[in-house]
Design an enzyme around this catalytic site. Structure first.
Site, PDB file in Angstrom:
ATOM      1  N   ASP A  87       0.818  -1.222   0.000  1.00 34.92           N
ATOM      2  CA  ASP A  87       0.000   0.000   0.000  1.00 34.92           C
ATOM      3  C   ASP A  87       0.851   1.271   0.000  1.00 34.92           C
ATOM      4  OD1 ASP A  87      -2.379  -1.585   0.258  1.00 34.92           O
ATOM      5  OD2 ASP A  87      -1.981  -1.760   2.395  1.00 34.92           O
ATOM      6  N   GLY A  90       1.684   2.990  -2.591  1.00 36.61           N
ATOM      7  CA  GLY A  90       1.397   3.849  -3.742  1.00 36.61           C
ATOM      8  C   GLY A  90       2.170   3.410  -4.972  1.00 36.61           C
ATOM      9  N   GLY A  99       1.147   1.594  -7.344  1.00 31.76           N
ATOM     10  CA  GLY A  99       0.309   1.683  -8.537  1.00 31.76           C
ATOM     11  C   GLY A  99       0.481   3.002  -9.254  1.00 31.76           C
ATOM     12  N   HIS A 123      -3.772  -2.980  -6.453  1.00 29.80           N
ATOM     13  CA  HIS A 123      -3.227  -1.676  -6.829  1.00 29.80           C
ATOM     14  C   HIS A 123      -4.379  -0.793  -7.283  1.00 29.80           C
ATOM     15  CE1 HIS A 123       1.117  -3.229  -7.791  1.00 29.80           C
ATOM     16  NE2 HIS A 123       0.869  -3.116  -6.514  1.00 29.80           N
ATOM     17  N   THR A 146      -7.159  -2.084  -0.529  1.00 28.63           N
ATOM     18  CA  THR A 146      -7.804  -2.274  -1.832  1.00 28.63           C
ATOM     19  C   THR A 146      -8.495  -3.628  -1.927  1.00 28.63           C
ATOM     20  OG1 THR A 146      -6.079  -0.914  -2.842  1.00 28.63           O
ATOM     21  CG2 THR A 146      -7.421  -2.228  -4.332  1.00 28.63           C
ATOM     22  N   ARG A 181     -10.257  -3.478   4.777  1.00 27.84           N
ATOM     23  CA  ARG A 181      -9.975  -3.229   6.185  1.00 27.84           C
ATOM     24  C   ARG A 181      -9.225  -1.910   6.366  1.00 27.84           C
ATOM     25  NH1 ARG A 181      -7.546  -9.126   7.716  1.00 27.84           N
ATOM     26  NH2 ARG A 181      -6.143  -8.465   6.061  1.00 27.84           N
ATOM     27  N   ARG A 182      -9.474  -1.274   7.486  1.00 29.33           N
ATOM     28  CA  ARG A 182      -8.777  -0.016   7.758  1.00 29.33           C
ATOM     29  C   ARG A 182      -7.289  -0.289   7.972  1.00 29.33           C
ATOM     30  NH1 ARG A 182     -10.375   4.880  11.924  1.00 29.33           N
ATOM     31  NH2 ARG A 182      -8.414   6.021  11.740  1.00 29.33           N
ATOM     32  N   GLY A 217       0.077  13.866  -5.216  1.00 24.87           N
ATOM     33  CA  GLY A 217      -1.368  13.745  -5.389  1.00 24.87           C
ATOM     34  C   GLY A 217      -1.689  12.484  -6.162  1.00 24.87           C
TER      35      GLY A 217
END
Length: 338
Positions: free
Chosen positions: A13, A15, A17, A43, A252, A256-257, A326
Site C-alpha cells: 500500500d 502507492g 500503482g 493496486h 484495496t 480493512r482499515r 497527489g
C-alpha cells in the site's frame, strides 16, 4: 534500454500503482511484467479522474502501446483475471496481455481453506484470496497450471522469452512488484508475512529474468507507512492520531482499515540494502504536508517537504528521484535526470 523493477519498501500500500503507472507512461516500455504472489495484493490506478482497483492485470495497463505480462512465479485466479480484462476493455487489455503458461492457478478450494483456517484468517490476517494454500500445493507439485485451464488459453505465452527478447531488442522493460519488502516470507516480520518472498530478486525470477539484466530498482515508500493485518509496526500511531493527520485509509483487497505509522528511516535503509535499490520514490508527500499537494516542480515544494526528502536521502543513503504529490499521474515530480 533500461530494465526497471519497482518494489514496495514497507508493508504494501505504498502507492506503487501510481508510481508504476507514471513510469509506464513516461518511459514507454514495450512490455510491463508483473511479479509477486498473486491476487492477494491490490493496486489502485487513477486515469482521467476514474479509479481502477486491480489485482491481476499489470498496473501499467493505461499505456496502450505496451504488452502486459504475468510471470510464471505469479499465482493466477482465472475468475479475477477475466473479470478485470472485461472491466478494462477500453484499454484493449485482452489483446495485449500474456499469462505465462506455467502460472499456478488458484481454485475455490484454496480460497475456502484460506478463509476457514483460523490461524491464517485471524492470527496472521490473511486476505483470504487463496494464495497461501495454492503455494502449498505448488510446493507439493499438485497445483494446476494456467496451461490446464481452457478459459485462459487465448492469453497464454512464454513471459520469460517475451521479456528477454524485449531487452535484447533494446526496449525499455518494467517489472512490477507487489505488496512490500517487509511482508517477505523470508525477510519480513514472520509469521505475519505473505506466502512468498517480495523483494526485487524474486520479482526478476518471477518473470524469468536473470539478475544481470536489471538496471534500476526503485523502492517505493509512503511518507506515512501503513499496514493491513496483524504483526509488529514499530512506529505505529493511534487511530485517533491518524484521523487528526488526515491519513485514514482502507485496503484495496480487504477493505480493512489500514494501520498508520511514522516514517521509519532505519527500516527503509535495511529494505534498500536488501533490494539493491538504486532509486527511491516517495508517495503521499501531500499527506506529510498539505502544502505540497499538486506541486510538480521540486523547487516549489514547501520547506517541510524538502526537509523530509533530504532527511530520507541522508539517513537511507539512496537518492529520491520520484515524488508523488497527489493521486493524478500529472501530480508527480521526476528528478531522475537532474
Amino acid at each position: 534500454m533500461t530494465c526497471t523493477i519497482i518494489v514496495g519498501g514497507q508493508w504494501g500500500d505504498e502507492g506503487k500503482g501510481k508510481v508504476i503507472s507514471y513510469l509506464c507512461k513516461k518511459d514507454n516500455p514495450s512490455i510491463i511484467a508483473r511479479g509477486g504472489v498473486g491476487p492477494n495484493a491490490g493496486h489502485t490506478v487513477e486515469v482521467d479522474g476514474e479509479k481502477y482497483g486491480i489485482r491481476m492485470v499489470p498496473t501499467g495497463f493505461p499505456n496502450v502501446n505496451a504488452k502486459l505480462a504475468v510471470g510464471a512465479g505469479v499465482l493466477t485466479d482465472p475468475e479475477v483475471l477475466v473479470r478485470e480484462i472485461e472491466k478494462l476493455q477500453k484499454f484493449n487489455v485482452g489483446e495485449r496481455i500474456i499469462i505465462d503458461y506455467r502460472c499456478g492457478v488458484i481454485e475455490s478450494k484454496h480460497r475456502d481453506l484460506d478463509k476457514s483456517n483460523e490461524h491464517l484468517s485471524k492470527e496472521i490476517g490473511s486476505t483470504g484470496t487463496g494464495c497461501g494454500p495454492a503455494n502449498v500445493d505448488r510446493a507439493m507439485r499438485t497445483l494446476k497450471l494456467a496451461k490446464d485451464v481452457s478459459e485462459l488459453s487465448k492469453y497464454l505465452g512464454d513471459v520469460s522469452e517475451a521479456v528477454n527478447n524485449a531487452i535484447e531488442s533494446g526496449d525499455n522493460v518494467i517489472i512490477e512488484g507487489t505488496q512490500g519488502s517487509l511482508l517477505s516470507l523470508y525477510y519480513g516480520s514472520y509469521p505475519y508475512v505473505t506466502s512468498k518472498d517480495t523483494n526485487a530478486a524474486s520479482f526478476a525470477a518471477d518473470v524469468g529474468l536473470g539478475p544481470t539484466k536489471i538496471d534500476e530498482v526503485v523502492a517505493v515508500f509512503k511518507s506515512y507507512p501503513t499496514r493491513v493485518g496483524e504483526g509488529p509496526f514499530p512506529t505505529e500511531m493511534s487511530l485517533e492520531e491518524a484521523e487528526k493527520l488526515g491519513v485514514v485509509e482502507y485496503g484495496t483487497v480487504t477493505g480493512r482499515r489500514r494501520r498508520v505509522g511514522y516514517f521509519d528511516f532505519e527500516l527503509a535503509k535495511k529494505v534498500c540494502k536488501l533490494n539493491g535499490a538504486t532509486q527511491i520514490a516517495i508517495t503521499c508527500l501531500d499527506k506529510y504536508d498539505p502544502l505540497c499537494y499538486g506541486i510538480i516542480d521540486y523547487n516549489e515544494l514547501s520547506e517541510k517537504g524538502k526537509a523530509f526528502i533530504k532527511e530520507v536521502e541522508e539517513k537511507v543513503g539512496v537518492r529520491v528521484t520520484i515524488i508523488s504529490t497527489g493521486p493524478e499521474l500529472s501530480q508527480t515530480i521526476d528528478i531522475r535526470n537532474k
